[in-house]
Scaffold this active site. Structure first.
Site, PDB file in Angstrom:
ATOM      1  N   ARG A  46       0.810  -1.205   0.000  1.00  0.00           N
ATOM      2  CA  ARG A  46       0.000   0.000   0.000  1.00  0.00           C
ATOM      3  C   ARG A  46       0.856   1.274   0.000  1.00  0.00           C
ATOM      4  O   ARG A  46       0.673   2.184   0.774  1.00  0.00           O
ATOM      5  CB  ARG A  46      -0.952   0.045   1.224  1.00  0.00           C
ATOM      6  CG  ARG A  46      -2.091  -0.905   1.142  1.00  0.00           C
ATOM      7  CD  ARG A  46      -2.976  -0.602  -0.050  1.00  0.00           C
ATOM      8  NE  ARG A  46      -3.902  -1.692  -0.270  1.00  0.00           N
ATOM      9  CZ  ARG A  46      -5.038  -1.819   0.379  1.00  0.00           C
ATOM     10  NH1 ARG A  46      -5.387  -0.921   1.267  1.00  0.00           N
ATOM     11  NH2 ARG A  46      -5.811  -2.828   0.157  1.00  0.00           N
ATOM     12  N   ARG A  86      -4.172   6.087  -0.767  1.00  0.00           N
ATOM     13  CA  ARG A  86      -4.841   7.381  -0.753  1.00  0.00           C
ATOM     14  C   ARG A  86      -4.129   8.437   0.080  1.00  0.00           C
ATOM     15  O   ARG A  86      -4.573   9.566   0.150  1.00  0.00           O
ATOM     16  CB  ARG A  86      -6.273   7.196  -0.250  1.00  0.00           C
ATOM     17  CG  ARG A  86      -7.145   6.534  -1.273  1.00  0.00           C
ATOM     18  CD  ARG A  86      -8.314   5.849  -0.647  1.00  0.00           C
ATOM     19  NE  ARG A  86      -7.869   4.726   0.153  1.00  0.00           N
ATOM     20  CZ  ARG A  86      -8.677   3.848   0.724  1.00  0.00           C
ATOM     21  NH1 ARG A  86      -9.963   3.990   0.629  1.00  0.00           N
ATOM     22  NH2 ARG A  86      -8.189   2.842   1.414  1.00  0.00           N
ATOM     23  N   ARG A 132      -6.345   9.167  -9.452  1.00  0.00           N
ATOM     24  CA  ARG A 132      -7.536   8.369  -9.125  1.00  0.00           C
ATOM     25  C   ARG A 132      -8.812   9.141  -9.465  1.00  0.00           C
ATOM     26  O   ARG A 132      -9.762   8.567  -9.991  1.00  0.00           O
ATOM     27  CB  ARG A 132      -7.475   8.016  -7.639  1.00  0.00           C
ATOM     28  CG  ARG A 132      -8.614   7.220  -7.104  1.00  0.00           C
ATOM     29  CD  ARG A 132      -8.493   5.752  -7.448  1.00  0.00           C
ATOM     30  NE  ARG A 132      -9.480   5.009  -6.687  1.00  0.00           N
ATOM     31  CZ  ARG A 132     -10.753   4.955  -7.019  1.00  0.00           C
ATOM     32  NH1 ARG A 132     -11.186   5.549  -8.088  1.00  0.00           N
ATOM     33  NH2 ARG A 132     -11.605   4.277  -6.259  1.00  0.00           N
ATOM     34  N   ASP A 190      -4.429  -5.194  -7.587  1.00  0.00           N
ATOM     35  CA  ASP A 190      -5.176  -5.614  -6.402  1.00  0.00           C
ATOM     36  C   ASP A 190      -5.286  -7.133  -6.389  1.00  0.00           C
ATOM     37  O   ASP A 190      -5.203  -7.770  -7.446  1.00  0.00           O
ATOM     38  CB  ASP A 190      -6.572  -4.999  -6.362  1.00  0.00           C
ATOM     39  CG  ASP A 190      -7.150  -5.059  -4.956  1.00  0.00           C
ATOM     40  OD1 ASP A 190      -6.831  -4.175  -4.141  1.00  0.00           O
ATOM     41  OD2 ASP A 190      -7.879  -6.014  -4.640  1.00  0.00           O
ATOM     42  N   TYR A 231     -13.311 -12.999   0.089  1.00  0.00           N
ATOM     43  CA  TYR A 231     -14.005 -11.942  -0.665  1.00  0.00           C
ATOM     44  C   TYR A 231     -14.985 -12.543  -1.670  1.00  0.00           C
ATOM     45  O   TYR A 231     -16.081 -12.027  -1.884  1.00  0.00           O
ATOM     46  CB  TYR A 231     -12.988 -11.031  -1.374  1.00  0.00           C
ATOM     47  CG  TYR A 231     -12.195 -10.198  -0.391  1.00  0.00           C
ATOM     48  CD1 TYR A 231     -12.731  -9.020   0.126  1.00  0.00           C
ATOM     49  CD2 TYR A 231     -10.944 -10.614   0.052  1.00  0.00           C
ATOM     50  CE1 TYR A 231     -12.021  -8.267   1.052  1.00  0.00           C
ATOM     51  CE2 TYR A 231     -10.230  -9.871   0.978  1.00  0.00           C
ATOM     52  CZ  TYR A 231     -10.771  -8.704   1.474  1.00  0.00           C
ATOM     53  OH  TYR A 231     -10.084  -7.974   2.401  1.00  0.00           O
TER      54      TYR A 231
HETATM   55  O1  CP3 Z   1       0.839   0.197  -2.863  1.00  0.00           O
HETATM   56  C1  CP3 Z   1      -0.161  -0.262  -3.343  1.00  0.00           C
HETATM   57  O2  CP3 Z   1      -1.236   0.326  -3.352  1.00  0.00           O
HETATM   58  C2  CP3 Z   1       0.026  -1.609  -3.980  1.00  0.00           C
HETATM   59  C3  CP3 Z   1      -1.109  -2.224  -4.585  1.00  0.00           C
HETATM   60  C4  CP3 Z   1      -2.099  -2.943  -3.684  1.00  0.00           C
HETATM   61  C5  CP3 Z   1      -3.465  -2.565  -3.556  1.00  0.00           C
HETATM   62  N1  CP3 Z   1      -4.110  -3.565  -2.895  1.00  0.00           N
HETATM   63  C6  CP3 Z   1      -4.079  -1.360  -4.124  1.00  0.00           C
HETATM   64  C7  CP3 Z   1      -5.344  -0.856  -3.516  1.00  0.00           C
HETATM   65  C8  CP3 Z   1      -1.918  -4.129  -2.960  1.00  0.00           C
HETATM   66  C9  CP3 Z   1      -0.632  -4.895  -2.674  1.00  0.00           C
HETATM   67  C10 CP3 Z   1      -3.212  -4.514  -2.484  1.00  0.00           C
HETATM   68  C11 CP3 Z   1      -3.455  -5.775  -1.764  1.00  0.00           C
HETATM   69  C12 CP3 Z   1      -4.788  -6.048  -1.207  1.00  0.00           C
HETATM   70  N2  CP3 Z   1      -6.018  -5.694  -1.701  1.00  0.00           N
HETATM   71  C13 CP3 Z   1      -5.008  -6.839  -0.066  1.00  0.00           C
HETATM   72  C14 CP3 Z   1      -3.928  -7.547   0.728  1.00  0.00           C
HETATM   73  C15 CP3 Z   1      -3.116  -6.614   1.542  1.00  0.00           C
HETATM   74  C16 CP3 Z   1      -3.876  -5.941   2.636  1.00  0.00           C
HETATM   75  O3  CP3 Z   1      -3.957  -4.702   2.600  1.00  0.00           O
HETATM   76  O4  CP3 Z   1      -4.352  -6.628   3.522  1.00  0.00           O
HETATM   77  C17 CP3 Z   1      -6.405  -6.891   0.151  1.00  0.00           C
HETATM   78  C18 CP3 Z   1      -7.107  -7.598   1.289  1.00  0.00           C
HETATM   79  C19 CP3 Z   1      -7.035  -6.171  -0.899  1.00  0.00           C
HETATM   80  C20 CP3 Z   1      -8.500  -6.010  -1.156  1.00  0.00           C
HETATM   81  C21 CP3 Z   1      -8.921  -4.590  -1.141  1.00  0.00           C
HETATM   82  N3  CP3 Z   1      -8.527  -3.635  -2.054  1.00  0.00           N
HETATM   83  C22 CP3 Z   1      -9.806  -3.953  -0.224  1.00  0.00           C
HETATM   84  C23 CP3 Z   1     -10.468  -4.643   0.945  1.00  0.00           C
HETATM   85  C24 CP3 Z   1      -9.916  -2.606  -0.629  1.00  0.00           C
HETATM   86  C25 CP3 Z   1     -10.828  -1.549  -0.065  1.00  0.00           C
HETATM   87  C26 CP3 Z   1     -10.468  -1.129   1.326  1.00  0.00           C
HETATM   88  C27 CP3 Z   1      -9.241  -0.280   1.423  1.00  0.00           C
HETATM   89  O5  CP3 Z   1      -8.398  -0.526   2.287  1.00  0.00           O
HETATM   90  O6  CP3 Z   1      -9.140   0.681   0.654  1.00  0.00           O
HETATM   91  C28 CP3 Z   1      -9.066  -2.416  -1.751  1.00  0.00           C
HETATM   92  C29 CP3 Z   1      -8.875  -1.165  -2.493  1.00  0.00           C
HETATM   93  C30 CP3 Z   1      -7.461  -0.739  -2.800  1.00  0.00           C
HETATM   94  N4  CP3 Z   1      -6.483  -1.572  -3.292  1.00  0.00           N
HETATM   95  C31 CP3 Z   1      -6.939   0.592  -2.722  1.00  0.00           C
HETATM   96  C32 CP3 Z   1      -5.622   0.523  -3.184  1.00  0.00           C
HETATM   97  C33 CP3 Z   1      -4.669   1.670  -3.361  1.00  0.00           C
HETATM   98  C34 CP3 Z   1      -7.724   1.805  -2.326  1.00  0.00           C
HETATM   99  C35 CP3 Z   1      -8.710   2.068  -3.423  1.00  0.00           C
HETATM  100  C36 CP3 Z   1      -8.936   3.492  -3.831  1.00  0.00           C
HETATM  101  O7  CP3 Z   1      -8.005   4.176  -4.278  1.00  0.00           O
HETATM  102  O8  CP3 Z   1     -10.097   3.880  -3.774  1.00  0.00           O
END
Ligand code: CP3
Length: 322
Positions: free
Chosen positions: A2, A6, A15, A52, A128
Site C-alpha cells: 500500500r 490514498r 484516481r 489488487d 471476498y
Molecule cells: O501500494 C499499493 O497500493 C500496492 C497495490 C495494492 C493494492 N491492494 C491497491 C489498492 C496491494 C498490494 C493490495 C493488496 C490487497 N487488496 C489486499 C492484501 C493486503 C492488505 O492490505 O491486507 C487486500 C485484502 C485487498 C483487497 C482490497 N482492495 C480492499 C479490501 C480494498 C478496499 C479497502 C481499502 O483498504 O481501501 C481495496 C482497495 C485498494 N487496493 C486501494 C488501493 C490503493 C484503495 C482504493 C482506492 O483508491 O479507492
C-alpha cells in the site's frame, strides 16, 4: 505494501481523473505511473506493483466492483454450481494489462530498485469471493469450509492454479520478487489451517519456483501467530512478512534463523510520526537488523498518514546504526 494508496495527493489526483479503481488497475500507463510515484517521492528499495488481489476473481469471471467508501463488492459464490461459472481459461488474456504494467514499470525503475509482484493467497481471496466483500465474521466462507471441506477445496484448488499462472506471468514480465498476501490467515480455525493456508501457499510456491527458481517469494500470513513457524519449513519461501502483533524477539529466534523476515512497524506508529514512530522503529531494528531483514510496516499505510512521516521514517531507518 500500500505504497500508492490514498495518503498521496499525486495518487488521489490520478484516481479522481480515472473511472473506477479497476479501470486504473487495467490501464498500464496510469497503473505504472502510480506504481512509480512513491519511488520518486521516497526512494524506497523496492516498488510494489499497483494492482489488487481481487483482479484474480475478476479474471476468473466473477463480477467485481469497487465502490466509493464501501470497498470491494463481488457477486458471491456460495455453492458448487455457482463455482462452475468460473474458469481459469482466459485468465491471462484478461489480466494482460497487469503484465504490461509490470513491463512498463521495469523499464522505468532505476536498476537498483526491485519490483515486487503479488497475489492474494487462495484463502484470503476466497473470503471476498464467498462473502461478496469485506466481512466482519466470515460466517459464509468459514461455514462452507467447515460444512463441506471437499467441495470448498475445489474453490481453493481453482485459486491455487490461477494464482500460480498470475504470479508466473508477472515474473515473466519482469517482477524481481513476488509476495503472497494472506491477509485473513488469522481467522482460520486451527484445525483447517494446514488445508486452507499452509498447503495452498506451499503448492503455489513450489509450482512458481519450477518456472522461476531465482525469483524470491515472500509469504504474509497475517495474524497467523504461532502458525508462522510452519512456513519456515516450506523450502521455496525466502521471506516471511510479519504483522505488528508478532514480537520481534520471538521472530528473531523462531523465524529469522531460517528465512528473511520483513516487518513490522505498526501503521499507527507511522500515522503518529515523530518520537513515537522512531521509538517503535528502534525496537524492531535492535532485534532484527543483525540477521536477514527487510524493514517494512506490519500492514498497509493508512489514508490519513502524512507523507512527511514516511519520508522521515525512510531517513531514520537508512541512517540507523546499532
Ligand atoms: O501500494 C499499493 O497500493 C500496492 C497495490 C495494492 C493494492 N491492494 C491497491 C489498492 C496491494 C498490494 C493490495 C493488496 C490487497 N487488496 C489486499 C492484501 C493486503 C492488505 O492490505 O491486507 C487486500 C485484502 C485487498 C483487497 C482490497 N482492495 C480492499 C479490501 C480494498 C478496499 C479497502 C481499502 O483498504 O481501501 C481495496 C482497495 C485498494 N487496493 C486501494 C488501493 C490503493 C484503495 C482504493 C482506492 O483508491 O479507492
Amino acid at each position: 505494501m500500500r505504497q500508492a494508496g490514498r495518503y498521496l495527493p499525486e495518487y488521489r489526483k490520478i484516481r479522481s481523473q480515472t473511472g473506477g479503481f479497476l479501470d486504473l488497475c487495467y490501464t498500464p500507463e496510469l497503473a505504472a505511473e502510480v506504481t512509480l510515484q512513491p519511488i520518486r517521492r521516497f526512494g524506497f528499495d523496492a516498488a510494489i506493483l499497483f494492482s489488487d488481489i481481487l483482479v484474480v476473481p475478476h479474471g476468473l469471471g466473477q463480477a467485481v466492483e469497487f465502490r466509493e467508501n464501501e470497498g470491494p463488492v463481488l457477486k458471491p459464490v456460495r455453492s458448487e454450481s455457482e463455482l462452475s461459472f468460473l474458469s481459469a481459461e482466459g485468465l491471462l488474456d484478461r489480466l494482460a494489462p497487469v503484465y504490461e504494467t509490470v513491463r512498463r514499470v521495469k523499464s522505468e525503475l532505476p536498476p537498483e530498485t526491485a519490483l515486487i509482484g503479488f497475489a492474494g493467497a487462495p484463502w484470503t481471496v476466497s473470503t471476498y469471493m464467498v462473502e461478496g466483500g469485506t466481512s466482519r465474521d466470515f460466517s459464509k466462507v468459514k461455514g462452507w469450509a467447515l460444512r463441506a471441506p471437499k467441495e470448498f477445496a475445489r474453490l481453493i484448488d481453482l485459486l491455487v492454479d490461477a494464482t500460480v499462472d498470475h504470479l508466473v506471468a508477472q515474473a515473466d514480465a519482469g517482477a524481481d520478487a513476488i509476495q503472497i498476501f494472506d491477509t485473513w490467515a488469522g481467522v482460520v480455525p486451527a484445525g483447517l489451517f494446514a488445508q486452507l493456508c499452509l498447503e495452498p501457499v506451499r503448492t503455489i510456491a513450489r509450482k512458481f519456483k519450477e518456472k522461476h527458481p531465482d525469483v524470491p517469494i515472500i509469504a504474509f500470513p497475517r495474524g497467523a501467530g504461532l502458525q508462522y513457524t510452519r512456513f519456515i519449513r516450506i523450502r521455496e519461501i525466502d521471506g516471511l512478512s510479519i504483522d505488528s502483533a508478532v514480537p520481534p524477539a520471538w521472530a528473531k529466534q523462531e523465524l529469522q534463523i531460517s528465512v528473511t523476515v520483513q516487518g513490522n512497524l505498526d501503521s499507527i506508529a507511522l500515522l503518529e510520526g515523530g518520537t513515537t514512530m522512531r521509538t517503535e522503529a528502534t525496537r524492531i531494528l535492535e532485534e532484527m537488523s543483525a540477521g536477514p531483514f527487510i524493514f517494512n510496516l506490519g500492514h498497509g499505510v493508512l489514508p490519513a498518514t502524512p507523507p512527511e512521516h514516511v519520508a522521515e521514517l525512510v531517513e531514520f531507518v537508512r541512517s540507523w546504526r546499532r
